[in-house]
Design a protein around this motif. Sequence first.
Motif, short mmCIF file in Angstrom:
data_model
loop_
_atom_site.label_atom_id
_atom_site.label_comp_id
_atom_site.label_asym_id
_atom_site.label_seq_id
_atom_site.Cartn_x
_atom_site.Cartn_y
_atom_site.Cartn_z
N LEU A 62 0.84 -1.19 0.00
CA LEU A 62 0.00 0.00 0.00
C LEU A 62 0.88 1.24 0.00
O LEU A 62 1.73 1.41 0.87
N TYR A 63 0.67 2.09 -0.99
CA TYR A 63 1.38 3.37 -1.12
C TYR A 63 0.32 4.46 -1.05
O TYR A 63 -0.50 4.61 -1.95
N GLU A 64 0.31 5.19 0.07
CA GLU A 64 -0.71 6.21 0.29
C GLU A 64 -0.12 7.61 0.10
O GLU A 64 0.94 7.93 0.64
N LEU A 65 -0.83 8.42 -0.68
CA LEU A 65 -0.42 9.80 -0.93
C LEU A 65 -1.52 10.72 -0.41
O LEU A 65 -2.68 10.64 -0.86
N THR A 66 -1.16 11.57 0.54
CA THR A 66 -2.14 12.47 1.16
C THR A 66 -1.77 13.91 0.87
O THR A 66 -0.70 14.39 1.28
N LEU A 67 -2.66 14.59 0.15
CA LEU A 67 -2.47 15.99 -0.22
C LEU A 67 -3.31 16.86 0.69
O LEU A 67 -4.52 16.64 0.84
N THR A 68 -2.69 17.85 1.33
CA THR A 68 -3.38 18.72 2.28
C THR A 68 -3.30 20.17 1.83
O THR A 68 -2.23 20.64 1.43
N ASN A 69 -4.43 20.84 1.88
CA ASN A 69 -4.52 22.25 1.52
C ASN A 69 -4.37 23.09 2.78
O ASN A 69 -5.28 23.17 3.60
N ASP A 70 -3.21 23.72 2.95
CA ASP A 70 -2.96 24.59 4.09
C ASP A 70 -3.25 26.05 3.78
O ASP A 70 -3.03 26.92 4.62
N GLY A 71 -3.73 26.31 2.57
CA GLY A 71 -4.00 27.68 2.17
C GLY A 71 -5.39 28.14 2.57
O GLY A 71 -6.14 27.43 3.27
N SER A 72 -5.77 29.30 2.07
CA SER A 72 -7.07 29.89 2.42
C SER A 72 -8.10 29.77 1.31
O SER A 72 -9.25 30.18 1.48
N LEU B 69 -2.08 11.99 -11.07
CA LEU B 69 -3.24 11.41 -10.41
C LEU B 69 -4.34 12.45 -10.31
O LEU B 69 -4.10 13.59 -9.89
N ALA B 70 -5.53 12.06 -10.68
CA ALA B 70 -6.67 12.97 -10.63
C ALA B 70 -7.66 12.52 -9.57
O ALA B 70 -7.92 11.32 -9.41
N PRO B 71 -8.23 13.48 -8.84
CA PRO B 71 -9.28 13.13 -7.87
C PRO B 71 -10.58 12.82 -8.60
O PRO B 71 -10.69 13.02 -9.82
N PRO B 72 -11.61 12.36 -7.90
CA PRO B 72 -12.90 12.12 -8.54
C PRO B 72 -13.44 13.40 -9.19
O PRO B 72 -13.15 14.52 -8.74
N VAL C 137 -13.41 19.01 -4.80
CA VAL C 137 -12.87 20.30 -4.36
C VAL C 137 -12.08 20.07 -3.07
O VAL C 137 -12.60 19.47 -2.12
N LEU C 138 -10.83 20.53 -3.08
CA LEU C 138 -9.99 20.41 -1.89
C LEU C 138 -10.09 21.73 -1.12
O LEU C 138 -9.47 22.72 -1.46
N ALA C 139 -10.92 21.70 -0.09
CA ALA C 139 -11.18 22.90 0.69
C ALA C 139 -10.02 23.22 1.61
O ALA C 139 -9.22 22.34 1.95
N PRO C 140 -9.89 24.46 2.05
CA PRO C 140 -8.84 24.81 3.02
C PRO C 140 -8.91 23.94 4.25
O PRO C 140 -9.99 23.67 4.80
N TRP D 25 -6.82 15.09 0.77
CA TRP D 25 -7.27 14.09 -0.20
C TRP D 25 -6.22 12.98 -0.22
O TRP D 25 -5.03 13.24 -0.33
N THR D 26 -6.67 11.73 -0.09
CA THR D 26 -5.75 10.59 -0.05
C THR D 26 -6.01 9.66 -1.22
O THR D 26 -7.16 9.30 -1.51
N VAL D 27 -4.94 9.29 -1.89
CA VAL D 27 -4.98 8.28 -2.95
C VAL D 27 -4.24 7.06 -2.42
O VAL D 27 -3.12 7.18 -1.90
N ALA D 28 -4.84 5.89 -2.55
CA ALA D 28 -4.22 4.65 -2.11
C ALA D 28 -3.88 3.80 -3.33
O ALA D 28 -4.76 3.48 -4.13
N VAL D 29 -2.60 3.46 -3.47
CA VAL D 29 -2.13 2.64 -4.59
C VAL D 29 -1.77 1.27 -4.05
O VAL D 29 -0.86 1.14 -3.21
N ARG D 30 -2.46 0.25 -4.49
CA ARG D 30 -2.22 -1.12 -4.02
C ARG D 30 -1.67 -1.95 -5.18
O ARG D 30 -2.16 -1.86 -6.30
N GLY D 31 -0.68 -2.76 -4.84
CA GLY D 31 -0.18 -3.66 -5.87
C GLY D 31 1.27 -3.41 -6.22
O GLY D 31 2.06 -2.99 -5.38
N PRO D 32 1.63 -3.64 -7.49
CA PRO D 32 3.06 -3.72 -7.86
C PRO D 32 3.76 -2.36 -7.88
O PRO D 32 4.04 -1.79 -8.93
N VAL D 33 4.06 -1.83 -6.71
CA VAL D 33 4.93 -0.67 -6.57
C VAL D 33 6.03 -1.07 -5.60
O VAL D 33 5.74 -1.57 -4.51
#
Length: 667
Positions: free
Chosen positions: A20-30, A67-70, A74-77, A81-89
């Motif tokens: 499992l390779y998890e990528l979490t993008l966080t919006n710290d802006g306004s 990688l694109a979200p659904p 919208v990524l609110a302040p 948003w987390t993307v989970a990649v399972r398998g051959p990585v």
Amino acid sequence: MSQVRLETRWTPVQEGAASLYELTLTNDGSAAISGFRLCISGPARIDPAASIEGGTLVARLSNHAELAPPEGFVLAPGESWTVAVRGPVALRHWNDGARAAYLALADGSALPVAVSPTVAGGEDTPPKAGTQRYPVPVAAPVDIAVIPWPAKIAVSGGRGAPAGLAPEGESPAAKEAIAAFAELTAALFPAEGIFRPVTEGGAAVRLELAGEMRPEAYRIGFAGTAVSIEAATRTGFLYGLITLGQILRGARQNPETFIFPTEGEIEDAPTHGWRGAMLDVARQFYSTGEVGRFLRLMAWNKLNRFHWHLADDEAWRIEIEAFPQLTAIGAWRGHGLQLPSLLGSGMERQGGYYSKAAIRDIVRLAEGLGITVVPEIDVPGHCYAMLAALPELRDPGETGTYVSVQGFPNNCLNPAHEKTYEAVEKVFDEVIALFPSRIVHVGADEVPLGAWSGSPLALEKLREIGGEELAADHAKRLNVLTNGHGADEIDGSGAAALQAIFLKRIQAFLASRGCVTGGWQEAAHGDVIDKDRVYLVGWRTVEVSAALAGRGYDMVVAPGQAYYLDMAQSEEWSEPGAGWAGWSSLEKTYEFEATAGWSEAQLEHLLGVQACIWSEPMADHAVFDRLVFPRLSAVAEAGWTEPGRKSFERFAALCGLMPNLYGFWSV
């Protein structure tokens, strides 16, 4: 400062569960962010066959992924948003994950993203970087500090370390060596005053010609305060001065451990004629200043062959006047460019290339340090950047896709396309003019099994040289994913047959220009090249190198499991580096015997050994320093010192005195 940050986490394969390779993008802006794609790059590649949750893999080129979200997300302040990649990585070490990231926005612009090193589940050791320190013990197993260890030493006595060295000699070879030593020590140790005149306290060193000695040999004599060096060549004198400089630094920095002798002699010459280091400047770019310092470090280790890997899938780094687009397009990566961010380069335009003037300066510096520069233009594989710049070299009728082990599609120059030879010969003519060594390395490695399987020109050539069955079998490989477990073995395939006719023609061309052709071990496919004008670099196993030597190929041994300095130094997650060839600690690299089990007949074709610095994992300088040093010195000693005179205990006591490239040391 970026207002968006990316954190990544790795969980390896566990019983009943995929990795499992998890990528979490966080919006710290306004402000909210929408209509974006997350673009990442790092050594690890997201396999298109992986299962992805929370988003979609919309584009991939090797280690660049988007990688694109659904839809409508919208990524609110303050939200993530987390993307989970399972398998051959395959992530093995902390620097394998995303090293750079940005958001590609709908209007074509980009937004930077701050990236943290990938964290492994259950691992709390901080990431390691910087050269590991090996402290000098108070009681070392030897009295003088020299790497690589000389052939014969019989010294005694000892005096306080002189303030510096004041070499003098009348012969042109001596004068040139003295000038090179003065420049070398001033560049490596600017504040230490190793080279200084007698009026400033420098100890006189007399350089005397001795015509009967081997080209790189030297003899140092100590008699009270008198010191002399005998040699037959400029390089021999320089190596003698370097040995004296190392003895001086050891005695000065650790007077309780090391002496500066007052009696005796050192007689020295290398075991191998080829003592090389390869630097990959395609995956990461190194300025002329960095290359210059690397050459000086090579000289301080008495390495004498600089293999300069100037072109690969990820970039083209050498000015070619016939094709300015090679550098205009192939030397740069970034958002919106033909080559996207790769291997930790970010959204900004990043890269560079060496002008012809810069290359001449580098070659001149190397020659003064006793180093022969061997350029490599990797063909016919590893040519994605070249083909991006020169798309006319593709077969216009080619269809479908084949993919290299590094994840680059259709990345090989076509051996059945006459334009290929017209371009390659123009390139090599310009390369040859820059490098007086008259040795040109042409790569020839890692051509995919399916290469050219969709090219009508290539299939017709296969019919011509091997018959309909060979062509038909090769055509079946179109759009078939290969390279599942490392680079393909292509012996006996249509790809091997096509590469063989390419290499035979290119080697004949280089021979007509008076050049020796170098290649990786795959250049032996088909045994079609002239062995009298070729040398190969064996990188997979000692056994393969030995077998090729037995077939009559001159060999430089550079086994990936020990002499590839991009490999991590242990299996620990906290160590940086690659892991596909395993790992190699300093002791493992030092103790490795590259010619164990070779017969006398095979040893007749041994040129020497070489360290290879592939720069995929070296997106930052502290990682470079940790991976390369002091393992580079370990390979240098393997090239210089007879196996029976090697001692890891001694080496470990001395290697802490050796400098590194950037000055990063582990805490």
